[in-house]
Design a protein around this motif. Structure first.
Motif, PDB file in Angstrom:
ATOM      1  N   VAL A  19     107.031 -30.800   2.108  1.00 31.67           N
ATOM      2  CA  VAL A  19     108.112 -29.821   1.999  1.00 31.67           C
ATOM      3  C   VAL A  19     108.502 -29.655   0.537  1.00 31.67           C
ATOM      4  O   VAL A  19     108.778 -30.638  -0.161  1.00 31.67           O
ATOM      5  CB  VAL A  19     109.357 -30.258   2.807  1.00 31.67           C
ATOM      6  CG1 VAL A  19     110.471 -29.230   2.655  1.00 31.67           C
ATOM      7  CG2 VAL A  19     109.000 -30.443   4.273  1.00 31.67           C
ATOM      8  N   ASN A  37     111.450 -28.170  -1.498  1.00 34.57           N
ATOM      9  CA  ASN A  37     112.817 -27.669  -1.371  1.00 34.57           C
ATOM     10  C   ASN A  37     113.119 -26.751  -2.544  1.00 34.57           C
ATOM     11  O   ASN A  37     113.350 -27.196  -3.663  1.00 34.57           O
ATOM     12  CB  ASN A  37     113.804 -28.840  -1.321  1.00 34.57           C
ATOM     13  CG  ASN A  37     115.245 -28.380  -1.124  1.00 34.57           C
ATOM     14  OD1 ASN A  37     115.512 -27.195  -0.956  1.00 34.57           O
ATOM     15  ND2 ASN A  37     116.169 -29.333  -1.130  1.00 34.57           N
ATOM     16  N   SER A  65     115.723 -24.794  -2.881  1.00 29.42           N
ATOM     17  CA  SER A  65     117.137 -24.440  -2.990  1.00 29.42           C
ATOM     18  C   SER A  65     117.572 -24.483  -4.448  1.00 29.42           C
ATOM     19  O   SER A  65     117.133 -25.355  -5.205  1.00 29.42           O
ATOM     20  CB  SER A  65     118.001 -25.412  -2.176  1.00 29.42           C
ATOM     21  OG  SER A  65     117.611 -25.422  -0.811  1.00 29.42           O
ATOM     22  N   GLY A 116     120.775 -27.857  -2.597  1.00 31.86           N
ATOM     23  CA  GLY A 116     119.804 -28.471  -1.700  1.00 31.86           C
ATOM     24  C   GLY A 116     120.088 -29.916  -1.363  1.00 31.86           C
ATOM     25  O   GLY A 116     119.219 -30.608  -0.835  1.00 31.86           O
ATOM     26  N   VAL A 163     119.729 -30.825   2.393  1.00 32.97           N
ATOM     27  CA  VAL A 163     118.315 -30.800   2.766  1.00 32.97           C
ATOM     28  C   VAL A 163     117.602 -32.033   2.218  1.00 32.97           C
ATOM     29  O   VAL A 163     116.830 -32.692   2.926  1.00 32.97           O
ATOM     30  CB  VAL A 163     117.649 -29.512   2.248  1.00 32.97           C
ATOM     31  CG1 VAL A 163     116.144 -29.543   2.536  1.00 32.97           C
ATOM     32  CG2 VAL A 163     118.273 -28.285   2.880  1.00 32.97           C
ATOM     33  N   ASN A 164     117.874 -32.362   0.964  1.00 29.68           N
ATOM     34  CA  ASN A 164     117.247 -33.543   0.364  1.00 29.68           C
ATOM     35  C   ASN A 164     117.626 -34.819   1.107  1.00 29.68           C
ATOM     36  O   ASN A 164     116.796 -35.716   1.284  1.00 29.68           O
ATOM     37  CB  ASN A 164     117.654 -33.675  -1.107  1.00 29.68           C
ATOM     38  CG  ASN A 164     116.940 -32.670  -1.992  1.00 29.68           C
ATOM     39  OD1 ASN A 164     115.857 -32.204  -1.663  1.00 29.68           O
ATOM     40  ND2 ASN A 164     117.548 -32.338  -3.121  1.00 29.68           N
ATOM     41  N   ARG A 165     118.887 -34.901   1.527  1.00 28.84           N
ATOM     42  CA  ARG A 165     119.351 -36.090   2.235  1.00 28.84           C
ATOM     43  C   ARG A 165     118.614 -36.254   3.563  1.00 28.84           C
ATOM     44  O   ARG A 165     118.206 -37.363   3.936  1.00 28.84           O
ATOM     45  CB  ARG A 165     120.862 -35.993   2.458  1.00 28.84           C
ATOM     46  CG  ARG A 165     121.503 -37.321   2.846  1.00 28.84           C
ATOM     47  CD  ARG A 165     122.973 -37.349   2.490  1.00 28.84           C
ATOM     48  NE  ARG A 165     123.724 -36.282   3.131  1.00 28.84           N
ATOM     49  CZ  ARG A 165     124.459 -35.382   2.474  1.00 28.84           C
ATOM     50  NH1 ARG A 165     124.527 -35.425   1.161  1.00 28.84           N
ATOM     51  NH2 ARG A 165     125.126 -34.454   3.113  1.00 28.84           N
ATOM     52  N   VAL A 166     118.438 -35.144   4.275  1.00 31.31           N
ATOM     53  CA  VAL A 166     117.722 -35.187   5.549  1.00 31.31           C
ATOM     54  C   VAL A 166     116.251 -35.553   5.331  1.00 31.31           C
ATOM     55  O   VAL A 166     115.696 -36.408   6.019  1.00 31.31           O
ATOM     56  CB  VAL A 166     117.836 -33.828   6.275  1.00 31.31           C
ATOM     57  CG1 VAL A 166     116.933 -33.799   7.513  1.00 31.31           C
ATOM     58  CG2 VAL A 166     119.278 -33.550   6.665  1.00 31.31           C
ATOM     59  N   LEU A 167     115.628 -34.911   4.334  1.00 26.06           N
ATOM     60  CA  LEU A 167     114.219 -35.179   4.057  1.00 26.06           C
ATOM     61  C   LEU A 167     114.006 -36.621   3.600  1.00 26.06           C
ATOM     62  O   LEU A 167     113.012 -37.257   3.961  1.00 26.06           O
ATOM     63  CB  LEU A 167     113.703 -34.213   2.990  1.00 26.06           C
ATOM     64  CG  LEU A 167     113.591 -32.745   3.411  1.00 26.06           C
ATOM     65  CD1 LEU A 167     113.271 -31.866   2.212  1.00 26.06           C
ATOM     66  CD2 LEU A 167     112.517 -32.573   4.481  1.00 26.06           C
ATOM     67  N   ASP A 222     111.981 -31.944  -4.643  1.00 25.86           N
ATOM     68  CA  ASP A 222     113.128 -31.079  -4.910  1.00 25.86           C
ATOM     69  C   ASP A 222     112.818 -30.275  -6.168  1.00 25.86           C
ATOM     70  O   ASP A 222     112.783 -30.820  -7.272  1.00 25.86           O
ATOM     71  CB  ASP A 222     114.390 -31.923  -5.092  1.00 25.86           C
ATOM     72  CG  ASP A 222     115.611 -31.072  -5.404  1.00 25.86           C
ATOM     73  OD1 ASP A 222     115.555 -29.848  -5.176  1.00 25.86           O
ATOM     74  OD2 ASP A 222     116.621 -31.623  -5.883  1.00 25.86           O
ATOM     75  N   HIS A 240     109.784 -22.568   7.085  1.00 25.49           N
ATOM     76  CA  HIS A 240     110.792 -23.608   7.300  1.00 25.49           C
ATOM     77  C   HIS A 240     111.585 -23.454   8.594  1.00 25.49           C
ATOM     78  O   HIS A 240     112.127 -24.427   9.101  1.00 25.49           O
ATOM     79  CB  HIS A 240     111.761 -23.629   6.118  1.00 25.49           C
ATOM     80  CG  HIS A 240     112.601 -22.404   6.009  1.00 25.49           C
ATOM     81  ND1 HIS A 240     112.122 -21.224   5.492  1.00 25.49           N
ATOM     82  CD2 HIS A 240     113.884 -22.161   6.377  1.00 25.49           C
ATOM     83  CE1 HIS A 240     113.075 -20.314   5.527  1.00 25.49           C
ATOM     84  NE2 HIS A 240     114.151 -20.847   6.059  1.00 25.49           N
ATOM     85  N   ASP A 241     111.656 -22.222   9.152  1.00 27.95           N
ATOM     86  CA  ASP A 241     112.491 -22.028  10.335  1.00 27.95           C
ATOM     87  C   ASP A 241     111.680 -21.831  11.609  1.00 27.95           C
ATOM     88  O   ASP A 241     112.238 -21.537  12.668  1.00 27.95           O
ATOM     89  CB  ASP A 241     113.448 -20.842  10.136  1.00 27.95           C
ATOM     90  CG  ASP A 241     112.729 -19.559   9.755  1.00 27.95           C
ATOM     91  OD1 ASP A 241     111.535 -19.630   9.411  1.00 27.95           O
ATOM     92  OD2 ASP A 241     113.359 -18.485   9.798  1.00 27.95           O
TER      93      ASP A 241
END
Length: 215
Positions: A7, A9, A11, A16, A19-23, A37, A65-66
């Protein structure tokens, strides 16, 4: 088990973090999840190329991504590769997914490879799988074709491909929202202009003469 998720990111800086935290959590739990990132939005081609550069596998599976893949998608791709080891471009049928992810509709059952049809529109679209060595040979996506970057990239791939395989099964769910071409093809007029240029360049590389027009 032999897969990875890469991935990029894209953003803008500071936007972001979630998103970074989830990834990062996914990567901590499973090393097959990898991300970078970028700290900025490099555009759809720039972001995609950053993810392509991360890939370590022999084949690249492109996904937005979606959108979502059914559980058996990668199995079917691996099965096709095992049956046809010389193929370096693989694609499947697809359908659409509503915003809430609760309904599937509008299945697109595609023909086997048809260059004339591809010159009219990108009927291949998703799921697209390309051998990494072929990606490296033709280069990544080109930002000057953003809006039709997948179509333009696909032309360069099929021009060089040794084998093109169609899996006649729905292996990709394309999420629909109002700003998406999945719902409204006219939502991105610039995509039509980029598409005309992509077809024109492909025809030129093939040494053919043709006039490319909108319908």
């Amino acid at each position: 088990s032999n897969w990875e998720v890469c991935v990029a990111n894209g953003s803008p800086a500071g936007e972001g973090k979630i998103v970074n935290r989830v990834l990062a959590q996914y990567a901590k739990e499973d090393p097959r999840f990898r991300f970078v990132d970028l700290g900025e939005n490099r555009g759809i081609s720039g972001n995609t190329n950053s993810a392509l550069e991360m890939a370590k596998g022999d084949f690249i599976v492109l996904a937005d991504h979606d959108d979502t893949l059914p559980e058996h998608a990668l199995y079917e791709v691996a099965s096709a590769i095992n049956k046809n080891p010389d193929c370096d471009v693989i694609y499947s049928d697809e359908d659409k997914l509503d915003m809430d992810g609760g309904a599937l509709f509008d299945p697109h059952f595609k023909p086997d490879f048809n260059l004339d049809l591809l010159r009219s529109n990108n009927y291949i679209c998703h799921l697209l799988v390309v051998k990494k060595t072929l990606v490296q040979e033709v280069g990544g996506q080109k930002k000057e074709f953003d809006g039709a970057q997948d179509h333009e990239f696909l032309f360069r791939c099929v021009e060089k491909a040794k084998g093109i395989e169609h899996i006649p099964k729905v292996l990709y769910h394309w999420r629909v929202h109002k700003a998406s071409t999945a719902d409204n093809p006219l939502s991105k007029k610039y995509a039509y202009d980029a598409g005309k240029r992509a077809v024109t360049e492909h025809i030129r590389r093939c040494g053919e003469e043709a006039e490319v027009t909108d319908t």
